[in-house]
Design an enzyme around this catalytic site. Structure first.
Site, PDB file in Angstrom:
ATOM      1  N   LYS A 168      24.831   5.845  43.108  1.00  0.00           N
ATOM      2  CA  LYS A 168      24.053   4.631  43.390  1.00  0.00           C
ATOM      3  C   LYS A 168      23.384   4.142  42.107  1.00  0.00           C
ATOM      4  O   LYS A 168      23.287   4.896  41.127  1.00  0.00           O
ATOM      5  CB  LYS A 168      23.002   4.929  44.469  1.00  0.00           C
ATOM      6  CG  LYS A 168      21.979   5.991  44.067  1.00  0.00           C
ATOM      7  CD  LYS A 168      21.153   6.456  45.272  1.00  0.00           C
ATOM      8  CE  LYS A 168      20.116   7.485  44.846  1.00  0.00           C
ATOM      9  NZ  LYS A 168      19.428   8.082  46.026  1.00  0.00           N
ATOM     10  N   TYR A 218       1.626  -4.041  17.298  1.00  0.00           N
ATOM     11  CA  TYR A 218       0.717  -4.804  18.169  1.00  0.00           C
ATOM     12  C   TYR A 218      -0.564  -4.024  18.448  1.00  0.00           C
ATOM     13  O   TYR A 218      -0.531  -2.814  18.690  1.00  0.00           O
ATOM     14  CB  TYR A 218       1.388  -5.101  19.511  1.00  0.00           C
ATOM     15  CG  TYR A 218       2.398  -6.206  19.457  1.00  0.00           C
ATOM     16  CD1 TYR A 218       2.025  -7.504  19.112  1.00  0.00           C
ATOM     17  CD2 TYR A 218       3.724  -5.956  19.765  1.00  0.00           C
ATOM     18  CE1 TYR A 218       2.972  -8.519  19.089  1.00  0.00           C
ATOM     19  CE2 TYR A 218       4.672  -6.970  19.734  1.00  0.00           C
ATOM     20  CZ  TYR A 218       4.289  -8.247  19.396  1.00  0.00           C
ATOM     21  OH  TYR A 218       5.212  -9.243  19.370  1.00  0.00           O
TER      22      TYR A 218
END
Ligand SMILES: *Cc1c(COP(=O)(O)O)cnc(C)c1O
Length: 353
Positions: free
Chosen positions: A37, A247
């Site tokens: 899956k 950042y």
């Protein structure tokens, strides 16, 4: 850089097949399916299922109808492809998928069709609950409308061997499945395969262990590692002591430093929450992340690694100290999420089984 500065994700189909064989040996004489899956836990359902099928795997599980349709197109007729989330009659056209029946409505919708019946024994998610199971037990005519390939249940706590849920679910499943004498049973996921002989069934349904995720936390991982994610260094820069990186200026160099910037980020599924908590690998030795993980870039401290220069490839996932499980532990998730988050921008390749 002249060459394509893309990361490369190398999936070792031989390791996946070896993991499947390992689980088969543990589960014999019961069979072992392949759970593919979510596109084979993010690694590529079609190439993985083809390799497993060539090795002798004849049962596959997906979550969604469209995953089953794509897998049938890849595998051709023959192997069982079961759809855990179910589907409406006819929606699989002529793909011959096997519905998992999760509700009384599914049972009537698919009357007479070969299917898998899901009995819930403690997840409170999909499958017939205890009341619905009692109704079915009291209704032989309704049971007679079923043509079952398997009855199944799913364990909630199999990765905690001592958890009382395991024995409780086994007990409930054994009792409920008794209303279908002779119908094969499907019980264990990856971790369930390690819970002992009582948890053996006709068909185990491992997913994560095929992909190298640790099925028995606390003990050494018996599975082979399967992926290597290699990311090129775009640039190396020298910064002075005290200068910030990235950042938020969340990291400052404590000494004159060399900072390597590599071409991957959280848009590629490398979780931002790993900022400052993880290392990559080069030559079998850790290379620490510094600063924030940004969308397309990650910065590494290579001050002590003069051999790491522009164009070098850094193993970001799947190397020493940065297996999916190790990265998951560093940022509070599970290896499954590291794998299923892997992005679409990598050049993917498969080493044959
Ligand atoms: C995902 C899933 C599995 C496989 O679980 P792993 O822990 O990855 O081995 C098995 N059965 C069901 C019903 C599932 O949803």
């Amino acid at each position: 850089m002249g060459s394509d500065p893309r990361g490369r994700l190398i999936v070792d189909l031989g390791a996946i097949v070896a993991n499947w064989w390992d689980l088969c040996a543990r589960h014999a004489p019961g069979k072992v399916a392949g759970v593919v899956k979510a596109d084979g836990y993010g690694l590529g359902a079609a190439p993985i299922a083809l390799a497993l099928h060539a090795a002798g795997c004849t049962h596959f599980f997906v979550a969604h109808l469209h995953e089953g349709m794509a897998l049938r197109a890849a595998l051709g007729p023959g192997p069982m492809i079961a759809v855990l989330n179910g589907f409406r009659p006819g929606d699989d056209e002529d793909a011959g998928l096997t519905p998992v029946l999760n509700t009384p409505g599914d049972i009537s919708a698919h009357a007479g069709r070969r299917a898998i019946l899901h009995l819930d024994t403690g997840m409170a998610r999909l499958g017939l609950d205890a009341r619905e199971q009692a109704t079915l037990a009291a209704d032989p005519a309704l049971r007679a409308t079923l043509d079952l390939a398997y009855v199944m249940t799913h364990l909630a706590c199999a990765d905690e061997a001592e958890h009382p849920m395991n024995a409780a679910q086994l007990d409930r499943f054994t009792q409920a499945a008794a209303m279908f004498p002779g119908v094969p049973r499907s019980l264990a996921n990856s971790s369930g395969l390690f819970l002992g002989a009582g948890f053996a069934s006709d068909l185990a349904r491992p997913g994560c262990a095929l992909y190298g995720i640790h099925p028995t936390p606390g003990a050494p991982n018996p599975m082979r590692q399967v992926i290597r994610l290699e990311i090129p260094v775009l640039q190396v820069r020298e910064i002075a002591a005290g200068e910030p990186v990235g950042y938020g200026a969340s990291w400052h160099a404590a000494r004159p430093s060399r900072i390597a910037t590599i071409a991957a980020g959280y848009a590629d599924g490398y979780l931002r929450s790993l900022s400052g908590r993880a290392s990559a690998d080069h030559g079998g030795r850790p290379v620490p992340l510094v600063g924030r993980v940004s969308m397309d870039l990650i910065t590494l401290d290579v001050t002590d690694r003069p051999e790491i220069t522009e164009g070098a490839f850094i193993t970001l996932i799947g190397g020493a100290g940065c297996t999916p499980d190790e990265l998951a532990a560093a940022c509070g998730t599970i290896g499954y999420e590291i794998l299923t988050s892997l992005g679409a921008r990598y050049a993917r390749s498969y080493t044959p089984a």
